[in-house]
Motif scaffolding. Structure first.
Motif, PDB file in Angstrom:
ATOM      1  N   LEU A  95      10.703 -58.167 -55.074  1.00 16.91           N
ATOM      2  CA  LEU A  95      11.447 -58.926 -55.986  1.00 16.91           C
ATOM      3  C   LEU A  95      11.075 -58.907 -57.363  1.00 16.91           C
ATOM      4  CD1 LEU A  95      11.096 -62.023 -53.663  1.00 16.91           C
ATOM      5  CD2 LEU A  95      12.974 -60.737 -53.781  1.00 16.91           C
ATOM      6  N   GLN A  96      10.121 -58.073 -57.670  1.00 18.54           N
ATOM      7  CA  GLN A  96       9.723 -57.983 -59.156  1.00 18.54           C
ATOM      8  C   GLN A  96      10.775 -57.545 -60.247  1.00 18.54           C
ATOM      9  OE1 GLN A  96       6.296 -55.614 -58.660  1.00 18.54           O
ATOM     10  NE2 GLN A  96       7.475 -53.683 -58.132  1.00 18.54           N
ATOM     11  N   SER A  97      11.675 -56.854 -59.938  1.00 17.89           N
ATOM     12  CA  SER A  97      12.762 -56.385 -60.962  1.00 17.89           C
ATOM     13  C   SER A  97      13.695 -57.539 -61.251  1.00 17.89           C
ATOM     14  CB  SER A  97      13.340 -54.967 -60.602  1.00 17.89           C
ATOM     15  OG  SER A  97      14.395 -54.706 -61.431  1.00 17.89           O
ATOM     16  N   VAL A  98      14.167 -57.871 -60.026  1.00 14.86           N
ATOM     17  CA  VAL A  98      15.093 -59.142 -59.990  1.00 14.86           C
ATOM     18  C   VAL A  98      14.440 -60.598 -60.891  1.00 14.86           C
ATOM     19  CG1 VAL A  98      16.264 -60.770 -58.689  1.00 14.86           C
ATOM     20  CG2 VAL A  98      16.235 -58.392 -57.830  1.00 14.86           C
ATOM     21  N   ALA A  99      13.031 -60.748 -60.481  1.00 12.95           N
ATOM     22  CA  ALA A  99      12.492 -61.871 -61.050  1.00 12.95           C
ATOM     23  C   ALA A  99      12.423 -61.577 -62.656  1.00 12.95           C
ATOM     24  CB  ALA A  99      10.895 -61.909 -60.318  1.00 12.95           C
ATOM     25  N   ALA A 100      12.168 -60.515 -63.111  1.00 15.39           N
ATOM     26  CA  ALA A 100      11.720 -60.181 -64.319  1.00 15.39           C
ATOM     27  C   ALA A 100      13.495 -60.436 -65.049  1.00 15.39           C
ATOM     28  CB  ALA A 100      11.332 -58.975 -64.457  1.00 15.39           C
ATOM     29  N   THR A 101      14.103 -60.085 -64.444  1.00 16.52           N
ATOM     30  CA  THR A 101      15.758 -60.104 -64.918  1.00 16.52           C
ATOM     31  C   THR A 101      15.997 -61.639 -65.242  1.00 16.52           C
ATOM     32  OG1 THR A 101      16.383 -58.000 -64.113  1.00 16.52           O
ATOM     33  CG2 THR A 101      18.303 -59.628 -64.715  1.00 16.52           C
ATOM     34  N   ALA A 102      15.580 -62.304 -63.984  1.00 14.09           N
ATOM     35  CA  ALA A 102      16.007 -63.523 -64.019  1.00 14.09           C
ATOM     36  C   ALA A 102      15.117 -64.673 -65.054  1.00 14.09           C
ATOM     37  CB  ALA A 102      15.757 -64.300 -62.423  1.00 14.09           C
ATOM     38  N   LEU A 103      13.878 -64.067 -64.986  1.00 16.23           N
ATOM     39  CA  LEU A 103      12.989 -65.004 -66.250  1.00 16.23           C
ATOM     40  C   LEU A 103      13.624 -64.427 -67.665  1.00 16.23           C
ATOM     41  CD1 LEU A 103       9.520 -64.552 -64.659  1.00 16.23           C
ATOM     42  CD2 LEU A 103      10.703 -66.760 -64.812  1.00 16.23           C
ATOM     43  N   ILE A 131      10.622 -59.210 -73.981  1.00 10.55           N
ATOM     44  CA  ILE A 131      10.424 -57.829 -74.300  1.00 10.55           C
ATOM     45  C   ILE A 131       9.554 -57.239 -72.984  1.00 10.55           C
ATOM     46  CG2 ILE A 131       8.944 -56.104 -75.493  1.00 10.55           C
ATOM     47  CD1 ILE A 131       9.787 -57.864 -78.096  1.00 10.55           C
ATOM     48  N   PRO A 132       8.213 -57.908 -72.610  1.00 14.34           N
ATOM     49  CA  PRO A 132       7.429 -57.334 -71.418  1.00 14.34           C
ATOM     50  C   PRO A 132       8.410 -57.421 -70.102  1.00 14.34           C
ATOM     51  CG  PRO A 132       6.439 -59.206 -72.151  1.00 14.34           C
ATOM     52  CD  PRO A 132       7.604 -59.047 -73.279  1.00 14.34           C
ATOM     53  N   LEU A 133       9.250 -58.602 -70.275  1.00 13.37           N
ATOM     54  CA  LEU A 133      10.140 -58.778 -68.769  1.00 13.37           C
ATOM     55  C   LEU A 133      11.090 -57.590 -68.720  1.00 13.37           C
ATOM     56  CD1 LEU A 133      10.555 -62.804 -69.075  1.00 13.37           C
ATOM     57  CD2 LEU A 133       9.562 -61.414 -67.307  1.00 13.37           C
ATOM     58  N   ALA A 134      11.583 -57.341 -69.913  1.00 15.02           N
ATOM     59  CA  ALA A 134      12.629 -56.246 -69.750  1.00 15.02           C
ATOM     60  C   ALA A 134      12.181 -55.051 -69.389  1.00 15.02           C
ATOM     61  CB  ALA A 134      13.271 -56.095 -71.101  1.00 15.02           C
ATOM     62  N   LEU A 135      10.779 -54.615 -70.036  1.00  9.56           N
ATOM     63  CA  LEU A 135      10.204 -53.578 -69.104  1.00  9.56           C
ATOM     64  C   LEU A 135       9.786 -53.724 -68.104  1.00  9.56           C
ATOM     65  CD1 LEU A 135       8.459 -50.897 -70.199  1.00  9.56           C
ATOM     66  CD2 LEU A 135       6.480 -52.393 -70.479  1.00  9.56           C
ATOM     67  N   ILE A 136       9.152 -54.581 -67.350  1.00 12.69           N
ATOM     68  CA  ILE A 136       8.982 -54.828 -66.026  1.00 12.69           C
ATOM     69  C   ILE A 136      10.514 -54.416 -65.121  1.00 12.69           C
ATOM     70  CG2 ILE A 136       8.362 -56.383 -64.216  1.00 12.69           C
ATOM     71  CD1 ILE A 136       6.270 -57.610 -66.527  1.00 12.69           C
TER      72      ILE A 136
END
Length: 155
Positions: A95-103, A131-136
């Motif tokens: 879920l990490q990519s979807v979570a980073a996108t949602a956040l 910025i870090p969320l987009a990177l993740i």
């Protein structure tokens, strides 16, 4: 030194350089994965403790902010729950990519609210977090295909 010995020495030297380069690339990749995972943990801790917890415990500053926005306590609890869910999902490999996108999307909304309701006060915080969320989200994008496979199997 004979031609054969010189050729063997050159080949051994080239092989050792290739092995060193391969080991260096592997070590670099491992360090990058560890750094990215550490970033995910730090961001997840921030969202869980510094952002979601005050909303879910009805901290007076959170209540005051949501009253000023005009959304009330219901929206405060919903946003707090979304932040907590996002924090947990950042730590789940599938879920990490979807979570980073949602956040990130949640942070776009936070930025808009900061600019319109609070006249830009603390507007940099959501932008900095994007910025870090987009990177993740980008680095972990390979998990999206696996998530889709799992969802299709269950459907």
């Amino acid at each position: 030194m004979s031609e054969t010995a010189a050729s063997a020495a050159a080949a051994a030297s080239a092989t050792s350089r290739t092995v060193v380069v391969a080991e260096t690339a592997t070590a670099r990749g491992r360090r990058a994965r560890i750094a990215l995972r550490a970033l995910q943990v730090l961001i997840a801790l921030f969202y869980a403790i510094a952002s979601a917890l005050p909303k879910l415990t009805a901290n007076s500053s959170a209540v005051e902010s949501f009253d000023k926005i005009g959304w009330g306590s219901g929206a405060m609890y919903v946003i707090g729950a979304l932040e907590l869910a996002g924090a947990v999902a950042l730590l789940v490999p599938l879920l990490q990519s979807v979570a980073a996108t949602a956040l990130s999307a949640l942070m776009v909304g936070a930025f808009i609210v900061q600019m319109t309701v609070f006249h830009g006060e603390n507007a940099a915080t959501p932008l900095i977090l994007i910025i870090p969320l987009a990177l993740i989200a980008w680095a972990r994008r390979g998990q999206n295909a696996e998530l889709l496979r799992v969802l299709r199997r269950r459907a």
